[in-house]
Scaffold this motif. Sequence first.
Motif, PDB file in Angstrom:
ATOM      1  N   ALA A 365       0.627  -1.209   0.053  1.00  0.00           N
ATOM      2  CA  ALA A 365      -0.035  -0.034  -0.047  1.00  0.00           C
ATOM      3  C   ALA A 365       1.038   1.232   0.121  1.00  0.00           C
ATOM      4  CB  ALA A 365      -0.994  -0.146   1.301  1.00  0.00           C
ATOM      5  N   LEU A 366       0.589   2.311  -0.827  1.00  0.00           N
ATOM      6  CA  LEU A 366       1.474   3.598  -0.873  1.00  0.00           C
ATOM      7  C   LEU A 366       1.207   4.382   0.311  1.00  0.00           C
ATOM      8  CD1 LEU A 366       0.988   4.460  -4.765  1.00  0.00           C
ATOM      9  CD2 LEU A 366       3.363   3.754  -3.562  1.00  0.00           C
ATOM     10  N   ASP A 367       2.277   4.858   0.752  1.00  0.00           N
ATOM     11  CA  ASP A 367       2.104   5.714   2.178  1.00  0.00           C
ATOM     12  C   ASP A 367       2.679   7.086   1.276  1.00  0.00           C
ATOM     13  OD1 ASP A 367       5.055   5.309   1.776  1.00  0.00           O
ATOM     14  OD2 ASP A 367       5.140   4.529   3.799  1.00  0.00           O
ATOM     15  N   PRO A 395      -2.575  -2.546  -3.047  1.00  0.00           N
ATOM     16  CA  PRO A 395      -3.832  -2.759  -2.434  1.00  0.00           C
ATOM     17  C   PRO A 395      -4.470  -1.481  -1.782  1.00  0.00           C
ATOM     18  CG  PRO A 395      -2.163  -3.021  -0.992  1.00  0.00           C
ATOM     19  CD  PRO A 395      -1.389  -2.780  -2.247  1.00  0.00           C
ATOM     20  N   GLY A 396      -3.950  -0.294  -2.419  1.00  0.00           N
ATOM     21  CA  GLY A 396      -4.615   0.909  -2.133  1.00  0.00           C
ATOM     22  C   GLY A 396      -3.464   1.766  -1.562  1.00  0.00           C
ATOM     23  N   TYR A 397      -3.948   2.883  -1.015  1.00  0.00           N
ATOM     24  CA  TYR A 397      -3.265   3.841  -0.058  1.00  0.00           C
ATOM     25  C   TYR A 397      -3.091   3.253   1.418  1.00  0.00           C
ATOM     26  CZ  TYR A 397      -3.068   7.479  -3.608  1.00  0.00           C
ATOM     27  OH  TYR A 397      -2.699   8.098  -4.879  1.00  0.00           O
ATOM     28  N   HIS A 411      -0.493  13.538  -0.110  1.00  0.00           N
ATOM     29  CA  HIS A 411       0.862  13.130  -0.927  1.00  0.00           C
ATOM     30  C   HIS A 411       0.319  12.250  -2.121  1.00  0.00           C
ATOM     31  CE1 HIS A 411       3.860  15.351   1.364  1.00  0.00           C
ATOM     32  NE2 HIS A 411       3.167  14.598   2.580  1.00  0.00           N
ATOM     33  N   GLY A 412      -0.839  11.618  -1.754  1.00  0.00           N
ATOM     34  CA  GLY A 412      -1.339  10.658  -2.796  1.00  0.00           C
ATOM     35  C   GLY A 412      -2.106  11.463  -3.901  1.00  0.00           C
ATOM     36  N   GLY A 436      -8.565   0.411  -5.221  1.00  0.00           N
ATOM     37  CA  GLY A 436      -8.985   1.954  -4.572  1.00  0.00           C
ATOM     38  C   GLY A 436      -8.474   2.870  -5.630  1.00  0.00           C
ATOM     39  N   VAL A 437      -8.251   4.251  -5.053  1.00  0.00           N
ATOM     40  CA  VAL A 437      -7.977   5.438  -5.629  1.00  0.00           C
ATOM     41  C   VAL A 437      -6.455   4.967  -6.088  1.00  0.00           C
ATOM     42  CG1 VAL A 437      -7.531   7.703  -5.334  1.00  0.00           C
ATOM     43  CG2 VAL A 437      -9.469   6.767  -4.376  1.00  0.00           C
ATOM     44  N   ALA A 438      -5.633   4.499  -5.281  1.00  0.00           N
ATOM     45  CA  ALA A 438      -4.073   4.610  -5.630  1.00  0.00           C
ATOM     46  C   ALA A 438      -4.182   3.403  -6.917  1.00  0.00           C
ATOM     47  CB  ALA A 438      -3.407   3.600  -4.586  1.00  0.00           C
TER      48      ALA A 438
END
Length: 556
Positions: A365-367, A395-397, A411-412, A436-438
């Motif tokens: 997941a992107l942090d 899997p998303g943010y 930041h996303g 998701g959005v990511a």
Amino acid sequence: MRRRRKQASALTGSPADYSDRLGQIETLEKLARTPDINHRGYARQKKAGKLWVRERVEALLDEGSLQEIGSVAGDVTWSKEKNEDGTEKEVVAAFTPSNSVQGYGRLNGRKMVFTADDYTLRAGHADGALFEKTLYVEKLALSMRLPIVKLVDGSSGGGSVTTIRQSGYSYIPPLPAFDQIIAQLNLGIPNLGAVLGPAIGLGAARVTACHFSVMAANIGSLFNAGPHVVKSATFEDGLTMAELGGPDMHCRNGTIDNMARDEYDAFEQIRCVLSYLPNSGYSAPPVIKSSDSPERREEALRSLIPRRKERMYDPRRLITLIIDKNSFFEIGALWGTTAIVGLGRLNGHPIGVISNNCESHTGGALDALGSQKITKHLKLCDVMNLPILQFVDVPGYAVGTAAERSATMRHGVNLAMAYYTTTMPVFSVVTRRAYGVAGGVMLDCRDPRMRIAWPSGDWGSLPLKGGIEAGHSHELKEAAKQGGQKIADELYAKLEAEYNALMNPVRTANAFGVEQIIDPADTRPQVCNWISHVYEELMTERLANRRAGTLHAVFA
């Protein structure tokens, strides 16, 4: 005629070939090239295990390629001596060169310009360097569209309090050269910086602003102000330079991209990065002949992604199995670890590489830091005309209080802006998850989309784990009320089986929700075919538009 005879007699004893002045230059250059081993600054440099500035230049550049600029700039003490005929001549009595060596050189045959601080003289402060030299080289890089390398060891442009004593007055701080630096960054003129000692104030800013930066782990540090200033400002006493801003701090927070073992490794990393980049955004990246067949199939990719969704795999191995062998250069391995970015080649063509990292602490997941890392890389690829190959398993943010405290959504969204405002072609390989959005940001940023998926694809608005509880909360609660937790668990298992069947990626392909699902072993031939078309057909138009000013890329 009488006036001419008088002028000639005044010059009696002066050699016609100006050898006297050439001799002065030769003397000054020899003094500049010869270290004063008894000087306390030189002794300090060697005690710290650091190369002297001219040793650095020699180690960085191709042998014999140095063409120095401002070689005799500095403070000279002149004296008078008598010639044999009784006339006087000026000779050099002492010389303190400016504490910055600058000029042209070559890196693996590529012409470039460079600046290199000499920390042995006034600790690299600008008031010992004649900053006009550095400003001139910055302008030169911009006007000639040549890569620039900055070897930072000191304040690299900032003055010291003794400047006030020398000038007799204080001053409002200027920021020379930064307008040229910003123009270079956005024009795609490679700015490559190395921290080879303490990088302080403006020196720290100059190297941090580069397209790529590296710090020598054994000697590098970076900070806004040194330990003495920090002590008076924050009362933190006794800090070493490494504690205040060493490589373990700044190569993990993203201030500096990469860590190097030592100075020689830093120079090698700079040479390597430059090999992927053009001289400017008006040129295509340099293509080389590859011995790795573009038709190579890689059977190992078929079993790389585990059938159990909870299990991880090595994303770096995935990257190296697809791009040209031994061509992957990772950028920022120690920071923003939820993402992997770097440079590589496909059939000899330079590319930018982006991948999610399922082995990270968030499971991919992107942090906040991962988003910042990809944002910077997208901008780098855009100004350098590097097509992007990305491997998507997101899997998303990131979620939770830590993610919210670090402004992951802000930041996303900045990452989304970078994806949607950059214009280099992006080819996406969906290896597993896209949620998701990511997932949408990464995969829906170009129209038409250039993407393929693997049979391990797993996508949707929310992962099933957590998604079933959210979507069927009322039903599960009612089942628990009426029949107990066992009945609720049975209902959950039934729902899970139903959704797993529906989420077979082949069903998505049936509805043309994904353009093509391929055998993972065939990935390299497909992306090599894509990159050939980008370079042969699309690159020429892009370069023409950039030269015409109708296409703007922005790094800074």
